[in-house]
Design a protein around this motif. Structure first.
Motif, PDB file in Angstrom:
ATOM      1  N   ILE A  11       0.868  -1.181   0.000  1.00 12.55           N
ATOM      2  CA  ILE A  11       0.000   0.000   0.000  1.00 12.55           C
ATOM      3  C   ILE A  11       0.899   1.223   0.000  1.00 12.55           C
ATOM      4  O   ILE A  11       1.702   1.421   0.924  1.00 12.55           O
ATOM      5  N   ARG A  12       0.797   2.061  -1.012  1.00 15.97           N
ATOM      6  CA  ARG A  12       1.628   3.250  -1.119  1.00 15.97           C
ATOM      7  C   ARG A  12       0.823   4.466  -0.682  1.00 15.97           C
ATOM      8  O   ARG A  12      -0.334   4.640  -1.064  1.00 15.97           O
ATOM      9  N   GLY A  13       1.444   5.317   0.127  1.00 17.17           N
ATOM     10  CA  GLY A  13       0.747   6.480   0.665  1.00 17.17           C
ATOM     11  C   GLY A  13       0.470   6.295   2.146  1.00 17.17           C
ATOM     12  O   GLY A  13       0.734   5.250   2.742  1.00 17.17           O
ATOM     13  N   THR A  14      -0.058   7.330   2.777  1.00 17.90           N
ATOM     14  CA  THR A  14      -0.306   7.286   4.213  1.00 17.90           C
ATOM     15  C   THR A  14      -1.363   6.229   4.540  1.00 17.90           C
ATOM     16  O   THR A  14      -2.402   6.142   3.906  1.00 17.90           O
ATOM     17  N   ALA A  15      -1.065   5.416   5.550  1.00 17.10           N
ATOM     18  CA  ALA A  15      -1.986   4.364   5.985  1.00 17.10           C
ATOM     19  C   ALA A  15      -2.075   4.333   7.504  1.00 17.10           C
ATOM     20  O   ALA A  15      -2.311   3.298   8.107  1.00 17.10           O
ATOM     21  N   GLY A  16      -1.879   5.498   8.138  1.00 15.60           N
ATOM     22  CA  GLY A  16      -1.854   5.562   9.589  1.00 15.60           C
ATOM     23  C   GLY A  16      -3.203   5.423  10.242  1.00 15.60           C
ATOM     24  O   GLY A  16      -3.293   5.095  11.426  1.00 15.60           O
ATOM     25  N   THR A  17      -4.303   5.675   9.509  1.00 16.18           N
ATOM     26  CA  THR A  17      -5.627   5.630  10.120  1.00 16.18           C
ATOM     27  C   THR A  17      -5.929   4.266  10.718  1.00 16.18           C
ATOM     28  O   THR A  17      -6.512   4.171  11.801  1.00 16.18           O
ATOM     29  N   LEU A  18      -5.565   3.197  10.050  1.00 16.03           N
ATOM     30  CA  LEU A  18      -5.816   1.866  10.586  1.00 16.03           C
ATOM     31  C   LEU A  18      -4.562   1.232  11.176  1.00 16.03           C
ATOM     32  O   LEU A  18      -4.645   0.467  12.138  1.00 16.03           O
ATOM     33  N   TRP A  19      -3.386   1.520  10.608  1.00 12.72           N
ATOM     34  CA  TRP A  19      -2.184   0.806  11.020  1.00 12.72           C
ATOM     35  C   TRP A  19      -1.294   1.594  11.960  1.00 12.72           C
ATOM     36  O   TRP A  19      -0.410   1.031  12.599  1.00 12.72           O
ATOM     37  N   GLY A  20      -1.473   2.922  12.056  1.00  4.30           N
ATOM     38  CA  GLY A  20      -0.731   3.695  13.043  1.00  4.30           C
ATOM     39  C   GLY A  20       0.672   4.044  12.621  1.00  4.30           C
ATOM     40  O   GLY A  20       1.006   4.105  11.438  1.00  4.30           O
ATOM     41  N   GLY A  21       1.536   4.284  13.622  1.00  3.13           N
ATOM     42  CA  GLY A  21       2.878   4.794  13.411  1.00  3.13           C
ATOM     43  C   GLY A  21       3.697   3.983  12.427  1.00  3.13           C
ATOM     44  O   GLY A  21       3.610   2.759  12.381  1.00  3.13           O
ATOM     45  N   ASN A  22       4.484   4.713  11.629  1.00  3.32           N
ATOM     46  CA  ASN A  22       5.403   4.189  10.622  1.00  3.32           C
ATOM     47  C   ASN A  22       4.731   3.815   9.309  1.00  3.32           C
ATOM     48  O   ASN A  22       5.415   3.531   8.334  1.00  3.32           O
ATOM     49  N   ALA A  23       3.389   3.792   9.268  1.00  2.38           N
ATOM     50  CA  ALA A  23       2.712   3.606   7.987  1.00  2.38           C
ATOM     51  C   ALA A  23       2.612   4.965   7.305  1.00  2.38           C
ATOM     52  O   ALA A  23       1.552   5.378   6.841  1.00  2.38           O
ATOM     53  N   ALA A  24       3.736   5.661   7.246  1.00  2.00           N
ATOM     54  CA  ALA A  24       3.762   7.042   6.794  1.00  2.00           C
ATOM     55  C   ALA A  24       3.767   7.151   5.278  1.00  2.00           C
ATOM     56  O   ALA A  24       2.955   7.874   4.692  1.00  2.00           O
ATOM     57  N   ASN A  25       4.681   6.444   4.629  1.00  2.00           N
ATOM     58  CA  ASN A  25       4.700   6.416   3.166  1.00  2.00           C
ATOM     59  C   ASN A  25       4.102   5.130   2.618  1.00  2.00           C
ATOM     60  O   ASN A  25       4.039   4.952   1.405  1.00  2.00           O
ATOM     61  N   GLY A  26       3.690   4.220   3.500  1.00  2.00           N
ATOM     62  CA  GLY A  26       3.046   3.013   3.027  1.00  2.00           C
ATOM     63  C   GLY A  26       3.284   1.829   3.944  1.00  2.00           C
ATOM     64  O   GLY A  26       3.919   1.938   4.997  1.00  2.00           O
ATOM     65  N   ILE A  27       2.750   0.685   3.530  1.00  2.00           N
ATOM     66  CA  ILE A  27       2.921  -0.553   4.280  1.00  2.00           C
ATOM     67  C   ILE A  27       3.244  -1.696   3.315  1.00  2.00           C
ATOM     68  O   ILE A  27       2.865  -1.669   2.144  1.00  2.00           O
ATOM     69  N   VAL A  28       3.947  -2.675   3.832  1.00  2.00           N
ATOM     70  CA  VAL A  28       4.187  -3.942   3.140  1.00  2.00           C
ATOM     71  C   VAL A  28       3.669  -5.039   4.055  1.00  2.00           C
ATOM     72  O   VAL A  28       4.116  -5.147   5.200  1.00  2.00           O
ATOM     73  N   ASN A  29       2.707  -5.816   3.585  1.00  2.00           N
ATOM     74  CA  ASN A  29       2.135  -6.902   4.385  1.00  2.00           C
ATOM     75  C   ASN A  29       2.360  -8.210   3.630  1.00  2.00           C
ATOM     76  O   ASN A  29       1.822  -8.417   2.540  1.00  2.00           O
ATOM     77  N   ILE A  30       3.182  -9.082   4.213  1.00  2.00           N
ATOM     78  CA  ILE A  30       3.489 -10.385   3.616  1.00  2.00           C
ATOM     79  C   ILE A  30       2.442 -11.375   4.110  1.00  2.00           C
ATOM     80  O   ILE A  30       2.394 -11.695   5.304  1.00  2.00           O
ATOM     81  N   ILE A  31       1.572 -11.832   3.215  1.00  2.00           N
ATOM     82  CA  ILE A  31       0.455 -12.700   3.576  1.00  2.00           C
ATOM     83  C   ILE A  31       0.828 -14.145   3.274  1.00  2.00           C
ATOM     84  O   ILE A  31       1.143 -14.493   2.127  1.00  2.00           O
ATOM     85  N   THR A  32       0.814 -14.993   4.291  1.00  2.00           N
ATOM     86  CA  THR A  32       1.139 -16.397   4.084  1.00  2.00           C
ATOM     87  C   THR A  32      -0.132 -17.213   3.864  1.00  2.00           C
ATOM     88  O   THR A  32      -1.238 -16.797   4.219  1.00  2.00           O
ATOM     89  N   LYS A  33       0.031 -18.376   3.286  1.00  2.00           N
ATOM     90  CA  LYS A  33      -1.100 -19.229   2.937  1.00  2.00           C
ATOM     91  C   LYS A  33      -1.704 -19.876   4.176  1.00  2.00           C
ATOM     92  O   LYS A  33      -1.020 -20.157   5.164  1.00  2.00           O
TER      93      LYS A  33
END
Length: 701
Positions: free
Chosen positions: A157-179
């Motif tokens: 996710i690129r861009g601010t994502a602090g509303t749900l994920w909080g601190g450090n999701a400033a420029n985006g998030i990387v979420n590695i989803i396992t099976k």
């Protein structure tokens, strides 16, 4: 048009043709048999056009085309066929992401510019569990090691994502989803050997205990040379398990695992209290990182609401001189998605995170054992807490227009501060092929323990003449500053998605971000010269001491364009392309803090980074048994008036050739990284890397 209510259960569709794999990540299903029957009745063509689902944007399953944000999903097929040996390297497939190789087994990853070793503006997670280091305010990518066969997808996710994920999701998030463990039953083995003593051995076993309960267990080991130019050895051992319970309206997932990395390096230390002839002593440094975790995820689905509980505990430690210490993190997150009416859904949540840290204190005798670099803590043992609460409202305003409004309130005990992180997003569905979106949001970087509670140092020599024939030992200190304001980012972005059946997808984004209170070093002054110090004390060997202090006087504006194109002209051939243009303008206006940054500090670093990033991946099923995949990556040159920041462009081509006669047979792969490339630096002053080849064999049985 009513909102699609959350379905927690996902089923991964196994590959039956390349067209299918390249088009979908996961297919969401409710627990109702009728929907399952509908899925089983779908043709391959219908399955191939199924929509990609994402869970990270709103902490629930969403169709990617219906998300009013810049989202890119790296599928498991893309990861495997890229031939990468690390999660970090795979991220270069996504637009906006810059991956720099520091050594054979270490990387720095940034999103939308401001690239640095410990990038603190990107929240990295594995199945929603943060792997961001609260000790060093960044991500140690060499400690993130998963079985690629068990990764379902990587959501970026690129861009601010602090509303749900909080601190450090400033420029985006990387979420590695396992099976889900239901999708990894049976045995899987993998072995690889290659140049520079590279060896890799993986094994995973998945089993079913009942109709509702499945689990898997894995172990993974890697060994190789840490650097191209010497024989420093790198070793990594990791293992873990995942168990999934599916009770219809209730799902429970338990995961646990751990890792240990170790590398050996030629090293030295200085003892400034000894005879001059033995000031510097050569030695060997064995660097280790160790960690373990356990997580528990609970989902409950009711008629008009869903409830979730997520909790995890981890422990990490390292003896690396600049990050020596250990920390323990406990995290608890509770949330509910509630359907208020056919067109409105409310998400409410909150949680707490406690971080206990034990770090390296100042020694009793400061100059008796001085490493080339290191860090001492002013507050070596403490527990920090972060409290948060958030709400998000998603509304279908008309048949074509939907809106998302949300905010998070987060309190940090480290500096006793409270931050509000709001966002607003709008999506317009022009038709089935065209969707337009726009958004604005504010996010905060979690207060940095490194900058507020630790002093860092580098040791070396200072030249006293132009030829550097006359030198003295020098130690450069960067002192902590407890009065730093929190780094914040406000981002405006807008995008367009175009879809043509299952043959062509084009996703484009424009963004503008304003960064405030960025961390930098400033206020440099000589504390000691020729052994004489400002406080009247003296040091041996006519030592020099330069001191500076962390500051928050730096600001930066960044803007750019990102696009990703997936094109499948025929069922056996797919092209995945991404391009990013990122421009940063950093400024520092406080006269006392800025002179150093204007020449060599963070301001200059941020203003002298590659502006153009290109990734082109082709996936070709030559025959049912043979695959040929190419991956071209390009990083543009850096032109600077300062010689130290000039950098040539870097272009590489990775090649993967794979053979598997039958699905029940092992698959054999030949992979060449940076084909034909002689030794080069990914960025100035990084370790040299070059072409590297290895063989890999894997088998599911």
């Amino acid at each position: 048009m009513a909102l699609s209510f959350l379905q927690q259960k996902t089923v991964t569709i196994k590959p039956v043709s390349f067209a299918l794999i390249s088009s979908i990540a996961v297919i969401p299903l409710s627990a109702h048999a009728s929907e399952l029957d509908m899925l089983l009745a779908m043709s391959l063509e219908e399955l191939a056009s199924a929509e990609i689902k994402v869970t990270s944007a709103a902490k629930k399953n969403q169709v990617i085309d219906d998300i009013p944000a810049a989202v890119y999903v790296i599928s498991s097929e893309q990861i495997k066929r890229s031939g990468v040996r690390s999660v970090a390297e795979a991220l270069a497939l996504a637009p906006g992401v810059q991956v720099t190789k520091i050594s054979e087994y270490n990387w720095q990853v940034s999103l939308r510019g401001l690239n640095e070793v410990l990038y603190n503006k990107l929240l990295v997670m594995v199945d929603g569990r943060s792997v961001y280091s609260p000790l060093m305010s960044g991500t140690f990518w060499h400690t993130i090691d998963s079985m690629f066969e068990d990764i379902d997808r990587i959501e970026v996710i690129r861009g601010t994502a602090g509303t749900l994920w909080g601190g450090n999701a400033a420029n985006g998030i990387v979420n590695i989803i396992t099976k889900n463990s239901l999708d990894t039953l049976g045995h899987y083995g993998e072995v690889a050997v290659g140049e520079r003593q590279y060896k890799n051995l993986n094994y995973r076993y998945g089993t079913s205990f009942s109709d509702n309960l499945t689990a898997r267990f894995y172990v993974k080991g890697t060994q190789g040379d840490y650097y191209l130019e010497n024989d420093d050895t790198w070793r990594n051992l990791s293992g873990g398990m995942r168990a999934d319970y599916d009770g219809g309206n209730r799902q429970i997932t338990v995961q646990a695992g751990g890792f240990q990395t170790k590398s050996s390096h030629d090293w030295f230390y200085a003892n400034f209290e000894n005879d001059p002839a033995s000031v510097f002593t050569e030695t060997e440094l064995n660097v280790y990182s160790r960690g373990g975790y356990i997580s528990f995820d609970w989902y409950e689905q009711q008629e008009d609401a869903n409830y979730e509980l997520h909790t995890w505990l981890d422990a990490n430690s390292t003896n690396e001189p600049s990050a020596k210490g250990e920390f323990y993190t406990f995290d608890l997150d509770l949330l509910t998605h509630r359907l208020l009416n056919d067109n409105t859904e409310l998400t409410l949540g909150g949680g707490v995170r406690a971080i206990h840290r034990q770090t390296e204190p100042y020694p009793d005798v400061t100059y008796q054992h001085v490493e080339p670099w290191g860090r001492y803590s002013l507050d070596p043992k403490e527990t920090d807490t972060i409290f948060n609460a958030y709400a998000q409202l998603e509304s279908q305003l008309t048949e074509k227009v939907s809106m998302t409004l949300g905010t998070k309130v987060e309190h940090y005990s480290l500096n006793d501060s409270t931050e509000i992180q709001p966002q607003v997003r709008v999506l317009y569905k022009h038709n089935d092929s065209h969707r337009f979106w726009a958004g604005a949001g504010r996010a905060t970087v979690t207060p940095s323990f490194v900058a507020t509670k630790t002093d860092a140092y580098f040791s070396g020599t200072v030249c006293l003449d132009e030829q550097c024939g006359n030198t003295r030992p020098v130690i450069i200190y960067t002192a902590a500053n407890e009065d730093l304001d929190n780094e914040t980012v406000v981002t405006l972005d807008m995008g367009h998605r175009y879809t043509l059946a299952n043959h062509l997808d084009i996703d484009s984004t424009l963004f503008y971000s304003q960064h405030k209170n960025l961390r930098m070093e400033g206020n440099s002054q000589w504390h000691c010269t020729f052994g004489h110090c400002a406080d009247g004390s003296s040091l041996p060997y006519e030592m020099f001491i330069l001191s500076e202090t962390y500051s928050d006087d730096l600001e930066a504006d960044s803007y750019g364009f990102e696009t990703a194109i997936r094109w499948t002209p025929i069922s056996s051939f797919t092209v995945n392309t991404s391009y990013s243009y990122i421009h940063t303008e950093a400024a520092c206006d406080t006269s006392e803090q800025c002179p150093k940054s204007n020449e060599t500090g963070y301001k200059t670093k941020y203003n002298n980074q590659p502006a153009h990033l290109v990734s082109i991946q082709t996936l070709w099923d030559i025959t049912p048994a043979w695959q040929l995949d190419l991956w071209y990556k390009h990083k543009s040159a850096v032109s600077s008036q300062l010689e130290a920041y000039k950098a040539p462009s870097v272009s590489t081509l990775d090649i993967r050739l794979a053979w598997q006669q039958k699905p029940s047979w092992p698959q054999v792969e030949l992979i060449v990284d940076a084909f034909g490339k002689s030794a080069y630096e990914d960025l100035p002053y990084k370790a040299k890397i070059e072409e590297s080849a290895f063989l890999r064999a894997s088998w599911n049985w």
